[in-house]
Design a protein around this motif. Sequence first.
Motif, PDB file in Angstrom:
ATOM      1  N   TRP A   1      89.460 -16.954   3.629  1.00 20.85           N
ATOM      2  CA  TRP A   1      90.289 -16.622   4.804  1.00 20.85           C
ATOM      3  C   TRP A   1      89.835 -17.312   6.082  1.00 20.85           C
ATOM      4  O   TRP A   1      90.619 -17.931   6.787  1.00 20.85           O
ATOM      5  N   ARG A   2      88.561 -17.225   6.380  1.00 19.43           N
ATOM      6  CA  ARG A   2      88.116 -17.768   7.674  1.00 19.43           C
ATOM      7  C   ARG A   2      88.208 -19.296   7.724  1.00 19.43           C
ATOM      8  O   ARG A   2      88.403 -19.873   8.788  1.00 19.43           O
ATOM      9  N   TYR A   3      88.081 -19.942   6.558  1.00 20.45           N
ATOM     10  CA  TYR A   3      88.181 -21.401   6.536  1.00 20.45           C
ATOM     11  C   TYR A   3      89.643 -21.825   6.693  1.00 20.45           C
ATOM     12  O   TYR A   3      89.948 -22.777   7.410  1.00 20.45           O
ATOM     13  N   ALA A   4      90.537 -21.070   6.044  1.00 20.93           N
ATOM     14  CA  ALA A   4      91.971 -21.386   6.128  1.00 20.93           C
ATOM     15  C   ALA A   4      92.459 -21.300   7.574  1.00 20.93           C
ATOM     16  O   ALA A   4      93.310 -22.083   8.000  1.00 20.93           O
TER      17      ALA A   4
ATOM     18  N   TYR B   1      82.217 -24.445   1.240  1.00 26.20           N
ATOM     19  CA  TYR B   1      81.211 -24.705   0.199  1.00 26.20           C
ATOM     20  C   TYR B   1      79.960 -23.854   0.349  1.00 26.20           C
ATOM     21  O   TYR B   1      79.196 -23.697  -0.612  1.00 26.20           O
ATOM     22  N   GLU B   2      79.747 -23.278   1.535  1.00 27.15           N
ATOM     23  CA  GLU B   2      78.628 -22.328   1.653  1.00 27.15           C
ATOM     24  C   GLU B   2      78.798 -21.168   0.671  1.00 27.15           C
ATOM     25  O   GLU B   2      77.838 -20.520   0.275  1.00 27.15           O
ATOM     26  N   GLU B   3      80.058 -20.935   0.275  1.00 32.66           N
ATOM     27  CA  GLU B   3      80.362 -19.819  -0.627  1.00 32.66           C
ATOM     28  C   GLU B   3      79.830 -20.045  -2.041  1.00 32.66           C
ATOM     29  O   GLU B   3      79.799 -19.119  -2.850  1.00 32.66           O
ATOM     30  N   VAL B   4      79.459 -21.306  -2.341  1.00 35.88           N
ATOM     31  CA  VAL B   4      78.792 -21.574  -3.625  1.00 35.88           C
ATOM     32  C   VAL B   4      77.401 -22.179  -3.403  1.00 35.88           C
ATOM     33  O   VAL B   4      76.786 -22.693  -4.335  1.00 35.88           O
ATOM     34  N   LEU B   5      76.920 -22.133  -2.149  1.00 37.48           N
ATOM     35  CA  LEU B   5      75.586 -22.670  -1.841  1.00 37.48           C
ATOM     36  C   LEU B   5      74.667 -21.546  -1.362  1.00 37.48           C
ATOM     37  O   LEU B   5      73.973 -20.935  -2.171  1.00 37.48           O
ATOM     38  N   VAL B   6      74.728 -21.234  -0.050  1.00 33.40           N
ATOM     39  CA  VAL B   6      73.820 -20.192   0.439  1.00 33.40           C
ATOM     40  C   VAL B   6      74.109 -18.848  -0.252  1.00 33.40           C
ATOM     41  O   VAL B   6      73.197 -18.069  -0.540  1.00 33.40           O
ATOM     42  N   VAL B   7      75.372 -18.625  -0.558  1.00 34.64           N
ATOM     43  CA  VAL B   7      75.734 -17.354  -1.208  1.00 34.64           C
ATOM     44  C   VAL B   7      75.183 -17.299  -2.638  1.00 34.64           C
ATOM     45  O   VAL B   7      74.832 -16.237  -3.145  1.00 34.64           O
ATOM     46  N   ARG B   8      75.049 -18.482  -3.237  1.00 24.25           N
ATOM     47  CA  ARG B   8      74.511 -18.532  -4.593  1.00 24.25           C
ATOM     48  C   ARG B   8      72.984 -18.447  -4.579  1.00 24.25           C
ATOM     49  O   ARG B   8      72.381 -17.736  -5.399  1.00 24.25           O
TER      50      ARG B   8
ATOM     51  N   ASN C   1      81.734 -28.258  10.013  1.00 21.07           N
ATOM     52  CA  ASN C   1      80.280 -28.386  10.029  1.00 21.07           C
ATOM     53  C   ASN C   1      79.760 -27.158   9.268  1.00 21.07           C
ATOM     54  O   ASN C   1      79.694 -26.069   9.831  1.00 21.07           O
ATOM     55  N   ARG C   2      79.416 -27.337   7.996  1.00 21.67           N
ATOM     56  CA  ARG C   2      79.365 -26.297   6.974  1.00 21.67           C
ATOM     57  C   ARG C   2      80.793 -25.846   6.724  1.00 21.67           C
ATOM     58  O   ARG C   2      81.654 -26.040   7.563  1.00 21.67           O
ATOM     59  N   SER C   3      81.030 -25.221   5.588  1.00 23.04           N
ATOM     60  CA  SER C   3      82.419 -25.043   5.166  1.00 23.04           C
ATOM     61  C   SER C   3      82.524 -23.966   4.099  1.00 23.04           C
ATOM     62  O   SER C   3      81.565 -23.236   3.844  1.00 23.04           O
TER      63      SER C   3
ATOM     64  N   GLU D   1      72.299 -11.779  -2.137  1.00 20.79           N
ATOM     65  CA  GLU D   1      72.592 -10.618  -1.286  1.00 20.79           C
ATOM     66  C   GLU D   1      73.818 -10.897  -0.406  1.00 20.79           C
ATOM     67  O   GLU D   1      74.520  -9.973   0.002  1.00 20.79           O
ATOM     68  N   ASN D   2      74.100 -12.189  -0.141  1.00 20.18           N
ATOM     69  CA  ASN D   2      75.326 -12.544   0.597  1.00 20.18           C
ATOM     70  C   ASN D   2      76.574 -12.127  -0.184  1.00 20.18           C
ATOM     71  O   ASN D   2      77.556 -11.694   0.403  1.00 20.18           O
ATOM     72  N   LEU D   3      76.510 -12.290  -1.495  1.00 22.04           N
ATOM     73  CA  LEU D   3      77.652 -11.929  -2.334  1.00 22.04           C
ATOM     74  C   LEU D   3      77.880 -10.416  -2.276  1.00 22.04           C
ATOM     75  O   LEU D   3      79.014  -9.942  -2.222  1.00 22.04           O
TER      76      LEU D   3
ATOM     77  N   SER E   1      81.978 -24.956  13.333  1.00 22.77           N
ATOM     78  CA  SER E   1      80.702 -24.692  12.662  1.00 22.77           C
ATOM     79  C   SER E   1      80.764 -23.287  12.085  1.00 22.77           C
ATOM     80  O   SER E   1      81.100 -22.351  12.800  1.00 22.77           O
ATOM     81  N   PHE E   2      80.460 -23.187  10.819  1.00 29.48           N
ATOM     82  CA  PHE E   2      80.522 -21.877  10.177  1.00 29.48           C
ATOM     83  C   PHE E   2      79.137 -21.264  10.049  1.00 29.48           C
ATOM     84  O   PHE E   2      78.209 -21.895   9.554  1.00 29.48           O
ATOM     85  N   LYS E   3      79.032 -20.034  10.538  1.00 26.07           N
ATOM     86  CA  LYS E   3      77.750 -19.309  10.522  1.00 26.07           C
ATOM     87  C   LYS E   3      77.851 -18.161   9.519  1.00 26.07           C
ATOM     88  O   LYS E   3      78.825 -18.057   8.784  1.00 26.07           O
ATOM     89  N   VAL E   4      76.882 -17.265   9.576  1.00 24.37           N
ATOM     90  CA  VAL E   4      76.930 -16.054   8.754  1.00 24.37           C
ATOM     91  C   VAL E   4      78.250 -15.332   9.070  1.00 24.37           C
ATOM     92  O   VAL E   4      78.607 -15.190  10.228  1.00 24.37           O
ATOM     93  N   PRO E   5      79.011 -14.931   8.046  1.00 25.68           N
ATOM     94  CA  PRO E   5      80.325 -14.328   8.309  1.00 25.68           C
ATOM     95  C   PRO E   5      80.239 -13.017   9.101  1.00 25.68           C
ATOM     96  O   PRO E   5      79.310 -12.238   8.926  1.00 25.68           O
ATOM     97  N   SER E   6      81.228 -12.811   9.970  1.00 28.96           N
ATOM     98  CA  SER E   6      81.285 -11.591  10.790  1.00 28.96           C
ATOM     99  C   SER E   6      81.820 -10.432   9.955  1.00 28.96           C
ATOM    100  O   SER E   6      82.335 -10.628   8.845  1.00 28.96           O
TER     101      SER E   6
HETATM  102  P1  AMP Z   1      73.199 -23.349  11.595  1.00 29.11           P
HETATM  103  O1  AMP Z   1      74.111 -24.303  10.912  1.00 29.11           O
HETATM  104  O2  AMP Z   1      71.797 -23.842  11.721  1.00 29.11           O
HETATM  105  O3  AMP Z   1      73.753 -22.883  12.900  1.00 29.11           O
HETATM  106  O4  AMP Z   1      73.082 -22.061  10.677  1.00 29.11           O
HETATM  107  C1  AMP Z   1      74.182 -21.356  10.224  1.00 29.11           C
HETATM  108  C2  AMP Z   1      73.705 -20.369   9.200  1.00 29.11           C
HETATM  109  O5  AMP Z   1      74.830 -19.653   8.690  1.00 29.11           O
HETATM  110  C3  AMP Z   1      73.025 -21.032   8.022  1.00 29.11           C
HETATM  111  O6  AMP Z   1      71.811 -20.408   7.767  1.00 29.11           O
HETATM  112  C4  AMP Z   1      73.994 -20.795   6.874  1.00 29.11           C
HETATM  113  O7  AMP Z   1      73.340 -20.647   5.664  1.00 29.11           O
HETATM  114  C5  AMP Z   1      74.707 -19.515   7.298  1.00 29.11           C
HETATM  115  N1  AMP Z   1      76.003 -19.411   6.661  1.00 29.11           N
HETATM  116  C6  AMP Z   1      77.049 -20.250   6.786  1.00 29.11           C
HETATM  117  N2  AMP Z   1      78.078 -19.861   6.014  1.00 29.11           N
HETATM  118  C7  AMP Z   1      77.683 -18.743   5.365  1.00 29.11           C
HETATM  119  C8  AMP Z   1      78.287 -17.879   4.420  1.00 29.11           C
HETATM  120  N3  AMP Z   1      79.528 -18.074   3.976  1.00 29.11           N
HETATM  121  N4  AMP Z   1      77.571 -16.822   3.980  1.00 29.11           N
HETATM  122  C9  AMP Z   1      76.325 -16.605   4.425  1.00 29.11           C
HETATM  123  N5  AMP Z   1      75.683 -17.379   5.314  1.00 29.11           N
HETATM  124  C10 AMP Z   1      76.349 -18.446   5.781  1.00 29.11           C
END
Ligand code: AMP
Length: 315
Positions: free
Chosen positions: A119-122, A139-146, A135-137, A150-152, A104-109
Amino acid sequence: MADDMRQRRKRAAEFIEPFRVKPGSKVRLGRDFDPSFKAGVKKRDGVALLDEGVRLLSEYQARLAAQDTWGVLLVLQAIDAAGKDGTIRHVMSGVNPQGVSVHSFKVPSAEELDHDYLWRYAQRLPARGQIGIFNRSHYEEVLVVRVHPENLEREKLPRSAKRAGVWKRRYREINDWERYLTDNGFRIMKVFLNLSKEEQRTRFLRRLDLPDHNWKFSTADVRERERWNDYQKAFSEMLSHTSTDWAPWYVIPADRKWFARVGVGAVLVHTLMEIDPRFPAVTKEQRETLREAKEMLEAQAPKGAAPDPFEHEQR
Ligand code: AMP
Ligand code: MG
């Protein structure tokens, strides 16, 4: 037997075809895909289909691991409450845990932000013989970041990499990366769980009303919901630009949880059927070694014990 498998494969292919995004087509989610579609399947039959899918997955996974040539990556993307977690739980319920990895990918560290965005996905790709789930991938790099630029800003990119055209460039980079992986033995299938705005509202309410579900709710979720249209647009653009012959997107109707699970199961099973992994054949020399080992073990049988209790099970 072979005919039976061919039939099954054909059925799976036909079932998922309406969900496949044709490479190069221009998608508008709201117009092109119905979140409540159920392909004429009744819930009872859907559950039976899922059971069959789970059983097939388990069989194929054993062969995939034994062959140790292909890795399989399932990418799951969706808006909040679309059912990613539950889908993973159900679809993977029959497989050997040693053969799968889920990330599961969250907000990047901070460390992740110090690297290029893929990098982190690879680092979390499945190995050969494994099924990996994102679980998220990437593709967040063109979704939430878009949707939230401010994520960019946080990604510490040089100015040249943030200029206009950054999204088109990312689509191309992602397509290239996925093509490289596919060419080298990693099959990628991408599933978008398509939820309606009204169904999201009721699922959020359920999370609020049921104490055991409260933990799943975050106030950020309602804030993201306010950006619904921006997300739909970002999803549509993503689907239009990154569904490729080598790594297609499937848009699975998600307003009914059971249907989403059947759909995702079918996509995964179909890909494994296409790979058609086989148990490695034993060579003549290997068979000779096995025969010698068998003789040795039989000679060690204590008095009164059968030299080989499984003798009768041999073909
Ligand atoms: P959840 O899936 O509910 O645990 O939430 C994970 C959170 O991490 C979501 O709000 C995503 O938008 C955020 N997130 C995942 N990947 C990225 C990313 N590459 N940049 C910024 N936020 C991300
Ligand atoms: Mg969440």
